[in-house]
Design a protein around this motif. Structure first.
Motif, PDB file in Angstrom:
ATOM      1  N   UNK A  40     116.626  57.934   1.780  1.00 16.19           N
ATOM      2  CA  UNK A  40     118.183  58.071   1.978  1.00 16.19           C
ATOM      3  C   UNK A  40     118.367  59.009   2.609  1.00 16.19           C
ATOM      4  N   UNK A  41     118.862  60.008   2.220  1.00 16.00           N
ATOM      5  CA  UNK A  41     119.698  61.278   2.401  1.00 16.00           C
ATOM      6  C   UNK A  41     120.779  60.933   3.474  1.00 16.00           C
ATOM      7  N   UNK A  42     121.495  59.999   3.016  1.00 16.72           N
ATOM      8  CA  UNK A  42     122.394  59.514   4.239  1.00 16.72           C
ATOM      9  C   UNK A  42     124.008  58.888   2.525  1.00 16.72           C
ATOM     10  N   UNK A  43     125.352  58.437   3.267  1.00 24.29           N
ATOM     11  CA  UNK A  43     125.880  57.414   2.860  1.00 24.29           C
ATOM     12  C   UNK A  43     126.193  56.838   2.940  1.00 24.29           C
ATOM     13  N   UNK A  44     127.264  55.600   2.600  1.00 21.12           N
ATOM     14  CA  UNK A  44     127.418  53.767   3.810  1.00 21.12           C
ATOM     15  C   UNK A  44     129.077  54.385   2.988  1.00 21.12           C
ATOM     16  N   UNK A  45     129.453  54.001   4.644  1.00 25.82           N
ATOM     17  CA  UNK A  45     130.619  54.120   4.201  1.00 25.82           C
ATOM     18  C   UNK A  45     131.581  52.854   3.779  1.00 25.82           C
ATOM     19  N   UNK A  46     131.060  52.244   3.190  1.00 28.29           N
ATOM     20  CA  UNK A  46     131.603  50.168   3.110  1.00 28.29           C
ATOM     21  C   UNK A  46     130.817  49.874   1.710  1.00 28.29           C
ATOM     22  N   UNK A  47     130.137  50.217   2.218  1.00 26.84           N
ATOM     23  CA  UNK A  47     128.346  49.021   1.052  1.00 26.84           C
ATOM     24  C   UNK A  47     127.901  50.388   0.226  1.00 26.84           C
ATOM     25  N   UNK A  48     126.767  49.294  -0.562  1.00 29.08           N
ATOM     26  CA  UNK A  48     126.945  50.115  -1.759  1.00 29.08           C
ATOM     27  C   UNK A  48     125.162  49.523  -2.005  1.00 29.08           C
ATOM     28  N   UNK A  49     124.153  50.081  -2.631  1.00 28.90           N
ATOM     29  CA  UNK A  49     122.802  49.447  -3.388  1.00 28.90           C
ATOM     30  C   UNK A  49     122.756  49.752  -4.252  1.00 28.90           C
ATOM     31  N   UNK A  50     121.801  49.080  -4.937  1.00 26.42           N
ATOM     32  CA  UNK A  50     120.660  48.933  -6.560  1.00 26.42           C
ATOM     33  C   UNK A  50     120.052  49.164  -5.623  1.00 26.42           C
ATOM     34  N   UNK A  51     118.565  50.061  -6.979  1.00 25.07           N
ATOM     35  CA  UNK A  51     117.890  50.761  -6.590  1.00 25.07           C
ATOM     36  C   UNK A  51     117.671  49.871  -8.170  1.00 25.07           C
ATOM     37  N   UNK A  52     115.876  49.578  -8.643  1.00 23.54           N
ATOM     38  CA  UNK A  52     114.987  49.384  -9.511  1.00 23.54           C
ATOM     39  C   UNK A  52     114.227  49.463  -9.799  1.00 23.54           C
ATOM     40  N   UNK A  53     112.975  49.988 -10.164  1.00 24.68           N
ATOM     41  CA  UNK A  53     112.492  50.897 -10.269  1.00 24.68           C
ATOM     42  C   UNK A  53     111.189  49.591 -10.618  1.00 24.68           C
ATOM     43  N   UNK A  54     110.191  49.913 -10.236  1.00 28.55           N
ATOM     44  CA  UNK A  54     109.395  48.326 -10.140  1.00 28.55           C
ATOM     45  C   UNK A  54     107.747  49.148 -11.107  1.00 28.55           C
ATOM     46  N   UNK A  55     107.693  50.780  -9.946  1.00 32.32           N
ATOM     47  CA  UNK A  55     106.834  51.049 -11.163  1.00 32.32           C
ATOM     48  C   UNK A  55     106.472  52.689 -10.215  1.00 32.32           C
ATOM     49  N   UNK A  56     106.578  53.613 -11.211  1.00 30.34           N
ATOM     50  CA  UNK A  56     105.650  54.512 -10.689  1.00 30.34           C
ATOM     51  C   UNK A  56     107.847  55.851 -11.386  1.00 30.34           C
ATOM     52  N   UNK A  57     108.323  56.663 -10.305  1.00 26.67           N
ATOM     53  CA  UNK A  57     108.944  57.967 -10.764  1.00 26.67           C
ATOM     54  C   UNK A  57     110.214  58.367  -9.727  1.00 26.67           C
ATOM     55  N   UNK A  58     110.744  57.934  -9.630  1.00 26.79           N
ATOM     56  CA  UNK A  58     112.346  58.232  -8.074  1.00 26.79           C
ATOM     57  C   UNK A  58     112.977  58.897  -9.145  1.00 26.79           C
ATOM     58  N   UNK A  59     112.970  60.235  -8.008  1.00 29.03           N
ATOM     59  CA  UNK A  59     114.448  61.290  -8.558  1.00 29.03           C
ATOM     60  C   UNK A  59     115.489  61.419  -7.593  1.00 29.03           C
ATOM     61  N   UNK A  60     116.561  60.711  -8.254  1.00 26.87           N
ATOM     62  CA  UNK A  60     117.968  59.998  -7.719  1.00 26.87           C
ATOM     63  C   UNK A  60     118.535  61.509  -8.197  1.00 26.87           C
ATOM     64  N   UNK A  61     119.570  61.419  -5.832  1.00 27.11           N
ATOM     65  CA  UNK A  61     120.215  62.834  -6.403  1.00 27.11           C
ATOM     66  C   UNK A  61     121.411  62.717  -6.005  1.00 27.11           C
ATOM     67  N   UNK A  62     122.132  62.994  -5.870  1.00 28.70           N
ATOM     68  CA  UNK A  62     123.342  62.609  -5.123  1.00 28.70           C
ATOM     69  C   UNK A  62     124.782  63.964  -5.833  1.00 28.70           C
ATOM     70  N   UNK A  63     125.763  63.763  -4.185  1.00 29.03           N
ATOM     71  CA  UNK A  63     126.454  65.066  -4.252  1.00 29.03           C
ATOM     72  C   UNK A  63     128.159  64.500  -5.201  1.00 29.03           C
ATOM     73  N   UNK A  64     128.430  65.119  -6.030  1.00 24.15           N
ATOM     74  CA  UNK A  64     129.649  64.943  -6.324  1.00 24.15           C
ATOM     75  C   UNK A  64     131.048  65.149  -5.691  1.00 24.15           C
TER      76      UNK A  64
END
Length: 120
Positions: A40-64
């Motif tokens: 990531x380390x990006x932004x989408x102008x119009x699209x969005x996306x889902x992230x479903x964790x299958x295995x392991x651990x993910x740290x999600x960061x967002x800028x408000x």
């Protein structure tokens, strides 16, 4: 006759690999990441996306909207939606696999046109 398909990785780099399962009307991919890989380390102008964790651990960061950074830890079986115009990044804590579903098809370069790099 039933046609059985075995998807192969579409993209591989030092972070891991991406296997696109569908590319239109939406993109569905399995993304496997090595420990510490940042995606990531990006932004989408119009699209969005889902992230479903299958295995392991993910740290999600967002800028408000106020510029603050929010962080959440996701585990297998958990999912998050990132809406358009939200800066975001994902870091793999250990090896991980996620199901990545976008609302913009990857075919024809539409996903890249909708994406702008940022740094979180």
């Amino acid at each position: 006759m039933i046609e059985v398909v075995t998807p192969l990785p579409s993209y591989t780099d030092e972070r891991g690999e991406t296997t696109n399962l569908l590319s239109t009307p939406v993109n569905v991919a399995i993304i496997r990441s090595r420990d510490g890989a940042i995606r990531g380390n990006h932004v989408h102008k119009q699209g969005g996306h889902f992230e479903y964790v299958i295995e392991g651990t993910i740290e999600v960061k967002r800028r408000t909207n106020m510029g603050d950074i929010e962080t959440e830890i996701l585990h297998p079986g958990q999912m998050v939606f990132t809406p358009p115009r939200v800066e975001h990044a994902f870091r793999s804590v250990g090896e991980s696999a996620i199901l990545h579903i976008t609302t913009i098809p990857i075919a024809g370069g539409l996903y890249e046109q909708d994406t702008e790099k940022v740094s979180i």
